[in-house]
Design a protein around this motif. Structure first.
Motif, PDB file in Angstrom:
ATOM      1  N   LEU A  57       0.696  -1.350  -0.086  1.00 30.15           N
ATOM      2  CA  LEU A  57      -0.076  -0.025  -0.354  1.00 30.15           C
ATOM      3  C   LEU A  57       0.515   1.421   0.043  1.00 30.15           C
ATOM      4  N   GLN A  58       1.617   1.125   1.149  1.00 34.56           N
ATOM      5  CA  GLN A  58       2.600   2.501   0.844  1.00 34.56           C
ATOM      6  C   GLN A  58       3.616   2.488  -0.540  1.00 34.56           C
ATOM      7  N   SER A  59       4.139   1.654  -0.933  1.00 35.13           N
ATOM      8  CA  SER A  59       4.749   1.822  -2.729  1.00 35.13           C
ATOM      9  C   SER A  59       3.215   2.408  -3.108  1.00 35.13           C
ATOM     10  N   ARG A  60       2.287   1.745  -3.055  1.00 40.81           N
ATOM     11  CA  ARG A  60       1.975   2.652  -4.164  1.00 40.81           C
ATOM     12  C   ARG A  60       0.920   3.927  -4.146  1.00 40.81           C
ATOM     13  N   VAL A  61       0.956   4.098  -2.510  1.00 45.54           N
ATOM     14  CA  VAL A  61       1.187   5.518  -2.506  1.00 45.54           C
ATOM     15  C   VAL A  61       1.638   6.575  -2.418  1.00 45.54           C
ATOM     16  N   ASN A  62       3.619   6.256  -2.750  1.00 46.54           N
ATOM     17  CA  ASN A  62       4.400   6.646  -2.965  1.00 46.54           C
ATOM     18  C   ASN A  62       4.739   6.942  -4.505  1.00 46.54           C
ATOM     19  N   ARG A  63       4.404   5.860  -5.280  1.00 42.76           N
ATOM     20  CA  ARG A  63       3.554   6.427  -6.740  1.00 42.76           C
ATOM     21  C   ARG A  63       3.428   6.944  -6.915  1.00 42.76           C
ATOM     22  N   ILE A  64       1.864   7.333  -6.257  1.00 42.55           N
ATOM     23  CA  ILE A  64       0.583   7.430  -6.852  1.00 42.55           C
ATOM     24  C   ILE A  64       1.422   9.678  -6.646  1.00 42.55           C
ATOM     25  N   ASN A  65       2.250   9.895  -5.316  1.00 42.14           N
ATOM     26  CA  ASN A  65       2.908  10.859  -4.658  1.00 42.14           C
ATOM     27  C   ASN A  65       3.389  11.573  -5.608  1.00 42.14           C
ATOM     28  N   ASP A  66       4.513  10.755  -6.938  1.00 38.73           N
ATOM     29  CA  ASP A  66       5.737  10.913  -6.973  1.00 38.73           C
ATOM     30  C   ASP A  66       5.354  11.243  -8.526  1.00 38.73           C
ATOM     31  N   ALA A  67       3.935  11.218  -8.993  1.00 33.33           N
ATOM     32  CA  ALA A  67       3.052  11.219 -10.126  1.00 33.33           C
ATOM     33  C   ALA A  67       3.083  12.265  -9.556  1.00 33.33           C
ATOM     34  N   ILE A  68       2.125  12.256  -8.794  1.00 33.16           N
ATOM     35  CA  ILE A  68       1.798  14.180  -8.648  1.00 33.16           C
ATOM     36  C   ILE A  68       2.497  15.169  -8.924  1.00 33.16           C
ATOM     37  N   LYS A  69       4.182  14.866  -7.823  1.00 35.79           N
ATOM     38  CA  LYS A  69       4.763  15.944  -8.179  1.00 35.79           C
ATOM     39  C   LYS A  69       5.640  16.500  -9.323  1.00 35.79           C
ATOM     40  N   HIS A  70       5.463  15.120 -10.302  1.00 37.56           N
ATOM     41  CA  HIS A  70       5.839  15.091 -11.700  1.00 37.56           C
ATOM     42  C   HIS A  70       5.358  16.190 -12.533  1.00 37.56           C
ATOM     43  N   THR A  71       4.087  15.799 -13.003  1.00 39.73           N
ATOM     44  CA  THR A  71       3.252  16.147 -12.898  1.00 39.73           C
ATOM     45  C   THR A  71       3.053  17.579 -12.949  1.00 39.73           C
ATOM     46  N   LYS A  72       2.791  17.625 -11.941  1.00 43.38           N
ATOM     47  CA  LYS A  72       2.657  19.235 -11.242  1.00 43.38           C
ATOM     48  C   LYS A  72       3.907  19.666 -11.971  1.00 43.38           C
ATOM     49  N   GLU A  73       4.866  19.598 -11.717  1.00 44.33           N
ATOM     50  CA  GLU A  73       6.254  20.035 -12.419  1.00 44.33           C
ATOM     51  C   GLU A  73       6.137  20.011 -13.926  1.00 44.33           C
ATOM     52  N   LYS A  74       5.267  19.642 -14.470  1.00 38.35           N
ATOM     53  CA  LYS A  74       4.701  19.849 -15.784  1.00 38.35           C
ATOM     54  C   LYS A  74       4.244  20.225 -16.324  1.00 38.35           C
ATOM     55  N   LYS A  75       3.987  21.335 -16.140  1.00 40.62           N
ATOM     56  CA  LYS A  75       3.325  23.315 -16.129  1.00 40.62           C
ATOM     57  C   LYS A  75       2.134  22.636 -17.225  1.00 40.62           C
TER      58      LYS A  75
END
Length: 1606
Positions: A1360-1378
């Motif tokens: 569960l934690q591994s997927r939550v980390n992946r989702i948070n990483d995805a949010i972060k990376h997508t935000k950076e793409k503007k």
């Protein structure tokens, strides 16, 4: 034995030589022995230096000659502590290198090394290299310098050999002294009679040291009868002739003696003399040394110098200085020859003696000091005749002079009545104050105890019967019963198990008989004596051996005489036979007492512990014996009389030995094999300096082992702590040749010792080709057997009596012939052992004809008894020894420790007891090594499977996301994606297959863990790896194909759904615009009304084409027809007659009602039902690969049922039945899938969501938080939950595999059977026997549930934690793409998660419409929602029952664990027990625990009674079996491999291994009979005595489980 160098090599001092007794300077060669007095040094021998009172005002202690010499030689510590045999026999660096002596410190060790190998060059070698000039000095010597030449007559640098001998005797204990004296005597060197100690001025009579010297000779009176005398030389009543020197003497007494004792053809230096190498070095401590040798005739008058035996004594030094020694010689000799130059001061000395000897004066009138008048005067006073005076004149050359001396000695010997044994000389020694070496308290105590036992022996045969009753006939009977238990030759028509039970009873009776004897007086004394202190015990055993040898020798010589007489009379055949028997049984040695001790111990431990007669005081006996092994005494491995190994006794001795030496317990074993009386024991004695019995009439019987310590400096080279040397009875012995079973006996012995050894020395004589062929056949059999059971020992062929220097070259042809014969023998042996693949000897073992042969010249240099050992013999044996140690050092196999050696011995002996060795061999070390291999291999396999499972999960995720915004692949063609994934899969599979094979390669390279024993399983393991890859490849391709096909089928639906959603979205937007135009506040009810109206109108416009369901029955029929296409027209006809729709409606029933078949069918149906349930539970669409997989399961199961005749009709009807019910379930699953994915239903499902979004947009509410929650709830949460469910299966399996019971098949079977025994429920036993698979899976499932009864939350949290980390990483990376808008933001984020989570397209589509949320705000609230989701899921996982979780798993733990612990699933064709071999691709099936066939439903046709027969007994019996494979014709069980070649059923090696099932059958006999519709079995008597505890022990042993409680 390495020593530190105190002085540099070559740096030597000159010494003033002090006479030991009178403190006068010993004359050197240059001063022609002129005595010079010097002031006597103050030295009080009664007070050690430290105790002397200061008032004596003593000068400081001056170093004595003895101290100085011992210091130079590095022997000071041994003067106090004494050298022991174990120290000098140790294998060290010096043993295996040829470096010459570099300094004085090396000399003693070099001397001992040579002497222990009976090398006649021993005394010469001690001078080599010591004090050699260095290179610069060598160059200087090239210049001419006469003065230097003349001055260097004697530099005094060398050490006199007599000093070395004296020093070593002074520094050795009694046992080393005895060994040195024996070896010196074999070299025909003189041995010390009186040993001086110049520090104490005492001398010692070396009686004990000479005790072990046994000589054989033929005096004149035995010439005609060709008889001979054999006795200990100290007992021989012989005339002694002594040679002494008075004053200075120009004649070399010792050299003359050597000439006197040597024949004209062969000169030998018996005594050390002035003209020998280093003989001219001044003597420092050996003046006063009296040596003795013996001249013994061989019975050939042309060769004998003296026709009667005579002892020759030689005193070194002037008798004026050594009056005590001279007095001793005068009183013990028949004649004393006094050598002189000048008699001026000698008359008084000669007159004062108590003369019992004739005096002979020997002078040299060529010397300037010779005075004939003085000689005349002395001769008159001594009343000497002309015969007593021998003068060396100018006219008398050396040969004539020696001849005169010989004649004088001959006269003395012929006429003297003065004969005295060395033993009798002890009395004279006592009178003169001379010490006697055997007067030490320990030696005397040992002697008294030994005499107490041996004095009463009159008749050896009767003594054995009275005092050693447990061996002899009882032991022979026990051995025969044991053999019969294993071979069942005399069974007749009896029931096998009852017959074996009767044999057990007979054995118990014999043990009771043994226990009924009280311990005899002799054995009580013997055990008491060996329980004393170490030194006393060693003396006792030496005395025992000597006393017993003397008795046997006496008895044998009388019997031989009698035999000779009776042979002259042709009527005495019966008497001759009786004498022959007595000759065989008249040997009595310490081994008989140890054998009795072993039997007393074995008999006592055979009693139950509760028995009042079980004597606890005998428990210390094995430890005593182990201590003796460490002290250098041999242990009898194979009883020479009964040809049996007392397994319990020897095992317990070895266990105790292990305890004594651990952790230094690694051993290497060297064994010798060969024809009787070819010098095997002598070879080992010479090679290792040991003492295997070699006296006449004492041929080795059985096999003995000795232990030799390996020094620390060579441990790293030899990889062991001890060498074990095994000496064996000769093959082709004349005694056994009369018996029919001699060849069998030889094969057994050879197999045993070859199996135990790391190197086997094969002792052969090239001259006797017939005998050689027989030996080779026996040896090749033994080597072949070893190769087949996983051991590949090395061998060295030793060709005795080959002395030519060109032997190696000349015998090239012989070696080729030998190899040719070995190849022939290998083929013959391979045929007999049914292992025809071995074509040549090199197939069986590593053998190089050039390096694997050693040529050894004859032992004696000349004619015994006066022949010394041949120097060539010693040197050749030394080369052989170096080669053997080199081979051991190079050995790839790791050394066994003592306990592993014990295991080998036990399993080899148990297998040897069977007629077919290879077929019967079972060894716990092999089993242990195999188990380790399987455990490791299983770990690698599971890693491989796990890796592929993870990879497939990712690949399926990518396929599921294909064609969506989350798609990782840019391709829009599913075929292209599938091809790409298949290529990736092949690459990963190849990589892991290579990894597995590399691991295997590395595993077999290691030296620890006995991997060489399982070399034959290497190929099976490699095949298993390849087969696993194939299996996984098929599975992966099937899964990818099914996922791709299903996803492709969904693509069209997704397009429809997308279009519908777009239309709805447009309609909603139009409705919002319309409502806003009214510019009136609309109530919720009005909005709802407007929305419902719009919804109805829009749906009417949309076209919903009805989805046509697939006809799963047709697909299944097609798959079935394809599967059975190769079976022929009859199959096709059967398939066409019955529709799949009509199959599987009723429970399956076999038409012919064969219970076995029904059982197989039920088991397969269970497996397929479970498979279908798993597929249906996943809510996927149907795919043809499911049916193909299921048909594969059926085919595999039918393949394993080799013992059943599976006909086509049975196979077709079973497959139709299974496919029928599977098709029905799959059709329902397909329809459900269509219903769930119906576009109209999907729209209706999202109607309320659309309504809410419509209202939010109309009221222009902020949607960020709501949309974030919605996205999390509808899209992310199901995906995360699905991922956790997919990942949980491997974790559960991982966790379960860490448990001991699931680590290996054996551990699992052990725990399962132990639970059955503990639970004590018949139904469980019945299910285990009849429905094994379902029962075991149920048990595994119970274990899994029990283990995870509390929670599996740890694993779930991790994923569960591994997927939550992946989702948070995805949010972060997508935000950076503007991203421009929210839609792009969500799509980009889904792409990031494309190979990690399967995002539902329906939910995603619904989320994306009517969405006006702010991107940044959405991202913020999404992060918050994800955290909330994680918490919600944690609670959910925690509260979900484990059983519910199990249903959601994608990998079935019980199936995976079952496959791991059950293996290939093949069953024994007779008792139906499962195969225990690792992997699925093995070539041979086996099981360690077979069971009575009655438990497999076998019963007697006539009586209907269940059978108690065990496969492990049947395969060595004459019984027959019938089955479908034999077309119901009777066939011998012995030849079962003709029908079941891939099964290996080894006989029960312990005869108790199957006690578990015997106990179960006995207990539940009636219950089994009832459920099998049979009559109860006739249970053998011995089975009824088996307790539950014994059943558990048998389970432990067969499972190789080391139980702490046992």
């Amino acid at each position: 034995m390495s020593q530190h160098l105190d002085t540099p090599a070559g740096e030597l001092e000159s010494y003033m030589v002090i006479n030991c007794k009178e403190k006068e300077t010993v004359p050197t060669a240059s001063d022609t022995h002129s005595p010079t007095n010097r002031p006597e040094e103050l030295n009080n021998p009664q007070f050690p230096e430290e105790m002397q009172d200061e008032t004596f005002a003593e000068p400081p202690h001056t170093e004595t000659d003895l101290e100085r010499l011992l210091k130079d030689l590095g022997l000071e510590q041994y003067y106090r502590e004494k050298l022991s045999l174990s120290k000098i026999l140790e294998i060290d660096k010096k043993t295996i290198n040829d470096e010459p002596v570099k300094c004085k410190l090396d000399i003693p060790w070099y001397f001992l090394k040579k002497l222990m190998m009976v090398n006649v060059t021993t005394r010469d070698a001690i001078c080599t290299s010591v004090g050699e000039p260095n290179c610069n000095e060598a160059l200087e010597t090239l210049k001419l310098n006469f003065d230097e030449q003349l001055d260097s007559a004697n530099t005094g640098n060398g050490l006199n050999p007599l000093d070395i001998i004296t020093a070593l005797f002074l520094c050795s204990d009694g046992f080393v002294q005895q060994e040195m004296a024996l070896k010196m005597s074999m070299c025909q060197f003189s041995v010390p009679l009186l040993l001086p100690n110049c520090d104490t001025t005492q001398c010692t009579l070396m009686l004990w040291a000479m005790r072990d010297i046994v000589k054989k000779y033929r005096p004149k009176h035995l010439l005609e009868s060709k008889g001979f005398i054999e006795e200990r030389i100290v007992h021989s009543q012989l005339p002694m002739v002594s040679f002494v020197r008075l004053g200075e003497c120009s004649l070399s007494k010792s050299e003359i003696l050597n000439k006197l004792l040597s024949s004209s053809q062969q000169y030998h230096d018996t005594f050390v003399h002035h003209n020998m190498e280093c003989g001219d070095s001044p003597r420092k401590i050996s003046n006063g040394l009296t040596e003795i040798t013996w001249y013994l005739p061989c019975g050939n008058q042309n060769m004998d110098i003296f026709v009667e035996p005579v002892a020759i004594a030689n005193l070194h030094g002037d008798i004026a200085s050594f009056e005590t020694q001279f007095s001793f010689l005068c009183q013990t000799s028949a004649a004393v020859f006094v050598f002189f130059d000048n008699l001026d001061f000698g008359c008084e000395l000669l007159m004062n003696q108590n003369l019992k000897a004739q005096i002979f004066l020997v002078g040299n009138n060529q010397n300037k000091n010779f005075n004939s008048s003085t000689l005349m005067e002395v001769a008159t006073k001594l009343k000497l005749t002309n015969n007593n005076i021998i003068i060396k004149t100018k006219q008398k050359n050396n040969a004539k002079f020696v001849k005169c001396l010989r004649e004088s000695i001959s006269n003395v010997v012929g006429n003297s009545r003065m004969k005295m044994s060395v033993e009798q000389m002890a009395d004279v020694a006592h009178e003169l104050g001379i010490l006697v070496d055997e007067n030490s308290p320990e030696c005397q105590a040992g002697k008294q105890k030994a005499d107490a036992i041996t004095e009463s022996i009159q008749d050896i045969l009767k003594y054995k019967e009275d005092q050693l009753p447990l061996q002899g006939e009882i032991l022979k009977e026990l051995t025969l019963l044991e053999m019969e238990e294993f071979r069942l030759r005399k069974i007749g028509s009896e029931n096998i198990e009852q017959y074996k039970s009767d044999l057990q009873v007979q054995k118990e009776e014999l043990r009771k008989k043994q226990n009924s004897y009280d311990m005899s007086a002799a054995m009580t004394c013997f055990i008491d004596a060996i329980s004393s202190s170490r030194t006393e015990r060693c003396y006792f055993l030496k005395w025992m051996r000597m006393n017993l040898d003397n008795l046997s020798c006496l008895k044998l010589s009388k019997l031989r005489e009698l035999y000779k007489e009776k042979c002259k009379d042709s009527e005495s055949k019966e008497e001759i036979k009786e004498i022959d028997r007595q000759l065989s049984n008249s040997s009595l040695g310490t081994e008989h007492f140890f054998r009795e001790m072993g039997q007393i111990y074995e008999a006592s431990v055979s009693l139950p512990e509760t028995d009042p007669f079980n004597p606890k005081q005998l428990q210390h006996l094995p430890k005593l014996c182990a201590q003796l092994l460490l002290d250098g005494f041999p242990l009898e491995l194979v009883d020479g009389d009964a040809s049996n190994i007392p397994l319990r006794w020897v095992s317990d001795v070895l266990s105790q030995l292990n305890d004594l030496v651990s952790p230094k317990n690694k051993i290497m074993v060297v064994t010798v094999l060969g024809v009787q009386s070819t010098g095997k024991s002598t070879l080992l004695n010479t090679m290792f300096g040991v003492q295997f019995a070699v006296s006449s009439g004492r041929c080795t019987r059985g096999a003995f082992m000795l232990l030799i310590k390996v020094n620390e400096d060579v441990k790293k080279d030899l990889h062991c702590d001890f060498m074990v040397i095994i000496d064996t009875e000769g093959l082709k012995s004349s005694e056994l040749a009369q018996l029919d079973k001699s060849h069998e006996h030889d094969n057994e012995l050879a197999t045993l010792v070859v199996g135990l050894s790391d190197i086997t020395i094969i002792n052969i004589a090239m001259e006797n080709s017939t005998e050689m062929k027989d030996i080779l056949q026996i040896v090749v059999h033994a080597f072949l057997r070893m190769k087949e059971v996983g051991k590949k020992p090395k061998c060295q062929f030793v060709h005795q009596n080959v002395s030519d220097v060109s032997a190696h070259e000349k015998n090239l042809r012989d070696r080729k012939l030998l190899l040719q014969q070995l190849n022939e023998m290998t083929q013959v042996a391979a045929k007999m052992e049914k292992k025809e693949k071995n074509k040549s000897f090199t197939d069986v073992m590593e053998y190089n004809p050039d390096t694997g042969n050693c040529y050894v010249p004859g032992l004696w240099n000349g004619n015994p008894p006066m022949a010394p050992v041949n120097a060539g013999y010693s040197e050749a044996v030394y080369e052989l020894k170096k080669n053997i140690l080199h081979l051991l050092g190079e050995s790839e196999a790791s050394a066994n420790n003592i306990l592993e050696f014990r295991e080998w011995m036990t399993s080899l002996w148990n297998a040897v007891k069977h007629e077919n060795f290879i077929f019967s061999f079972r060894n716990s070390l092999v089993a242990d090594a195999y188990m380790r291999l399987c455990t490791e291999f299983n770990k690698w396999k599971w890693e491989f499977k796990k890796e592929m499972y993870t990879w497939v999960t990712k690949a399926e995720t990518r396929i599921s996301n294909f064609g969506t915004v989350a798609a990782k692949s840019a391709t829009s063609d599913m075929t292209e994606l599938l091809t790409q994934l298949k290529s990736e899969a092949a690459s990963v599979l190849s990589e892991w297959e290579t990894k597995l094979l590399d691991n295997l390669e590395e595993y077999f390279k290691q030296t620890e863990g006995h991997v060489h024993l399982v070399e034959r399983y290497r190929e099976d393991s490699a095949n298993s790896a390849k087969s696993l890859r194939q299996e996984l490849e098929n599975s992966v391709i099937n899964q990818l194909t099914a996922a791709a096909d299903i996803r492709w089928g969904m693509k069209e639906l997704d397009e429809i759904k997308k279009n519908h959603t777009t239309v709805i979205e447009k309609a909603v937007c139009e409705l919002i615009d319309e409502c806003r135009k009214k510019k009136v506040e609309m109530t919720e009810t009005e909005l709802d009304k407007e929305f419902d109206k719009m919804w109805s109108e829009t749906l009417k416009k949309l076209s919903f084409s009805e989805q046509k369901p697939k006809d799963v029955f047709n697909s299944v029929s097609y798959c079935l027809i394809t599967n059975l296409s190769a079976k022929g027209s009859h199959t096709h006809k059967m398939l066409s007659e019955t529709s799949i729709k009509d199959c599987g409606l009723e429970p399956f029933k076999c038409k012919d009602d064969v219970k076995m078949r029904q059982q197989i069918a039920d088991s397969i149906i269970d497996s397929c039902t479970q498979f279908v349930a798993e597929k249906v539970g996943r809510n996927y669409d149907y795919h043809d690969t499911y049916i193909q997989e299921m048909l594969h399961i059926i085919d595999e199961s039918l393949e394993k049922s080799t013992d059943m005749n599976i006909d086509t009709e049975f196979e077709v009807s079973l497959k139709q039945h299974i496919c029928g019910f599977a098709a029905r379930r799959f059709q329902k699953m397909h329809l459900k899938f269509l219903h769930v994915n119906d576009p109209r239903r999907c729209l209706d499902q999202n109607k309320e969501k659309f309504r809410d979004d419509f209202k939010d947009m109309f009221h222009e509410r902020d949607q960020c938080q709501k949309k974030a929650d919605e996205f999390t709830e509808q899209c992310l949460k199901p995906a995360v939950e699905d991922f956790v469910n997919r990942s949980l299966g491997p974790d559960i399996i991982d966790e379960m595999l860490t448990k001991e019971q699931f680590s290996t098949r054996k551990s699992f079977q052990y725990s399962l059977l132990l639970d059955l025994l503990s639970d004590d429920k018949f139904d469980d036993f019945y299910r285990y026997c009849s429905s094994y698979e379902s029962y075991v899976k149920e048990k595994i499932l119970q274990q899994v549930k029990k283990h995870f009864s509390n929670s599996s939350a740890t694993f779930e949290d991790k994923h569960l934690q591994s997927r939550v980390n992946r989702i948070n990483d995805a949010i972060k990376h997508t935000k950076e793409k503007k991203c421009g808008d929210l839609k792009t933001f969500v799509e980009e984020m889904c792409k990031e998660l494309g190979d990690k989570l399967v995002i539902s397209q329906d939910a995603f589509g619904a989320f994306m419409i009517l969405n006006n949320a702010d991107q940044d705000q959405f991202a913020h609230w999404l992060t918050v929602s994800v955290e909330d989701m994680a918490e919600t899921l944690r609670k959910k996982f925690k509260n979900t029952p484990f059983e519910t979780k199990l249903k959601r798993l994608h990998v079935n733990p019980e199936n995976e664990i079952f496959n791991r612990v059950v293996g290939c699933g093949h069953r024994c064709p007779f008792c139906k027990v499962l195969c225990e071999a690792g992997g699925r691709a093995h070539t041979e099936h086996f099981a360690s625990l077979h069971r009575p066939q009655g438990l497999g439903k076998y019963k007697f046709i006539a009586t209907k009674k269940l059978t108690t027969y065990m496969c492990t007994s049947l395969v060595i019996s004459k019984e027959t079996f019938r089955c479908s494979q034999t077309k119901y014709q009777s066939h011998p069980y012995k030849n079962y491999k003709e029908f079941f070649p891939d099964w290996n059923i080894t006989p029960d090696s312990s005869l108790e291994a199957s006690d578990y099932w015997k106990y179960v059958m006995t207990k539940y006999n009636k219950d089994f009979a009832k459920v099998y519709y049979a009559e109860p079995a006739d249970i053998p008597d011995s089975w009824t005595k088996i307790t539950e505890e014994q059943a558990k022990v048998s389970l432990q042993e067969s499972s190789m489980i080391k139980c702490h409680s046992s």
